[in-house]
Design an enzyme around this catalytic site. Sequence first.
Site, short mmCIF file in Angstrom:
data_model
loop_
_atom_site.label_atom_id
_atom_site.label_comp_id
_atom_site.label_asym_id
_atom_site.label_seq_id
_atom_site.Cartn_x
_atom_site.Cartn_y
_atom_site.Cartn_z
N LYS A 110 0.06 3.26 3.44
CA LYS A 110 0.90 3.45 3.78
C LYS A 110 2.10 3.36 4.41
O LYS A 110 3.43 3.59 5.33
CB LYS A 110 0.93 1.83 4.22
CG LYS A 110 0.08 1.39 4.83
CD LYS A 110 -0.21 -0.21 5.31
CE LYS A 110 -1.54 -1.09 5.59
NZ LYS A 110 -1.66 -2.55 5.85
N ASP A 129 -1.24 -4.34 10.08
CA ASP A 129 -2.19 -5.44 9.38
C ASP A 129 -3.63 -4.05 10.53
O ASP A 129 -3.31 -3.90 11.38
CB ASP A 129 -2.90 -6.57 9.67
CG ASP A 129 -3.96 -6.28 8.87
OD1 ASP A 129 -4.04 -6.86 7.78
OD2 ASP A 129 -5.59 -6.83 9.57
N SER A 130 -4.34 -3.01 9.43
CA SER A 130 -5.15 -2.06 9.92
C SER A 130 -6.64 -2.08 9.25
O SER A 130 -6.27 -2.89 8.52
CB SER A 130 -4.20 -0.54 9.11
OG SER A 130 -3.38 -0.75 8.87
N ASN A 189 0.89 -1.18 -0.06
CA ASN A 189 -0.19 0.23 0.22
C ASN A 189 1.12 1.57 -0.30
O ASN A 189 1.60 1.44 1.22
CB ASN A 189 -1.12 0.04 1.11
CG ASN A 189 -2.19 1.12 1.14
OD1 ASN A 189 -1.67 1.89 0.85
ND2 ASN A 189 -3.25 0.66 1.76
N GLU A 249 -0.92 -13.74 1.09
CA GLU A 249 -2.64 -14.35 1.41
C GLU A 249 -2.88 -13.99 3.12
O GLU A 249 -2.30 -14.06 4.00
CB GLU A 249 -2.65 -15.61 0.88
CG GLU A 249 -4.51 -15.73 0.45
CD GLU A 249 -4.59 -16.82 0.20
OE1 GLU A 249 -6.05 -17.12 0.05
OE2 GLU A 249 -3.70 -17.57 0.10
N HIS A 292 -3.96 6.03 14.57
CA HIS A 292 -3.50 4.89 15.19
C HIS A 292 -1.69 3.94 14.93
O HIS A 292 -0.70 3.33 15.34
CB HIS A 292 -4.48 3.77 13.84
CG HIS A 292 -4.70 3.69 13.33
ND1 HIS A 292 -4.69 5.00 12.04
CD2 HIS A 292 -4.79 3.20 11.93
CE1 HIS A 292 -4.39 4.74 11.14
NE2 HIS A 292 -4.39 3.80 10.70
#
Length: 202
Positions: free
Chosen positions: A13, A71-72, A10, A42, A182
């Site tokens: 990110k 992981d968000s 991403n 995956e 976050h």
Amino acid sequence: MKTIYVATTNKGKIKEFEQILSALSIKVESLQDHVSNMEDVEETGDTFEENAILKAETYAKRHQVPVLADDSGLEVNALDGEPGVYSARYAGEDKNDQANIDKVLNKLKGVEIDQRQGAFVCVMAYAEPGDKAVLTEGKCHGVITETRQGHDGFGYDPIFQPNGYEQTLAELGAQVKNEISHRRHALNEMVQILSEKVKVEG
Ligand SMILES: O=c1[nH]c(=O)c2ncn([C@@H]3O[C@H](COP(=O)(O)OP(=O)(O)OP(=O)(O)O)[C@@H](O)[C@H]3O)c2[nH]1
Ligand SMILES: [Mg+2]
């Protein structure tokens, strides 16, 4: 300190990792720039923790380098925590931010502003090749607006207004977002852990 590789597909990110970590004086590189074949891991877990561990441990082992991955996602109270771990793929496997936003706004149609609370959650994982990952978590609480506002950031930023602010993250811009997000909170805690690790390991 050895180089740590940020493993994410991403682009939004990656930018935030680089901006936040440079403010915390930690040098990182993007794993995508370091290897020619960074294939997606995956995400088969049901929780942010499981997927963060999967990503960090798999990329570290596969490419034999220390890895930071997260992981968000967005949890909306009125939607029982949706989109949650499915945030990237909420409206379909092609990961379309605009379609994802439309789906959330449609589901929240008619829901009053005082019932539109939610939070961004980020579980950060650091793993060295062959080792178990270390995890930290960060949250950013706010409300889901009724319309899109602003153009900065990525994902659901145009419809997320953090508590204490009158604008969305997409209007507030990178500097403010990276102070309160976050991802920032999870990275602050991770940097503490990593600096302790360096002291212990010498
Ligand atoms: O408005 C947002 N501002 C944020 O700060 C943010 N952080 C996460 N999200 C959403 O949650 C998904 C992550 O899913 P995710 O952790 O699986 O990442 P991803 O699939 O995009 O890339 P990768 O890191 O897995 O390669 C993202 O795509 C977004 O939809 C955000 N939205
Ligand atoms: Mg993903």
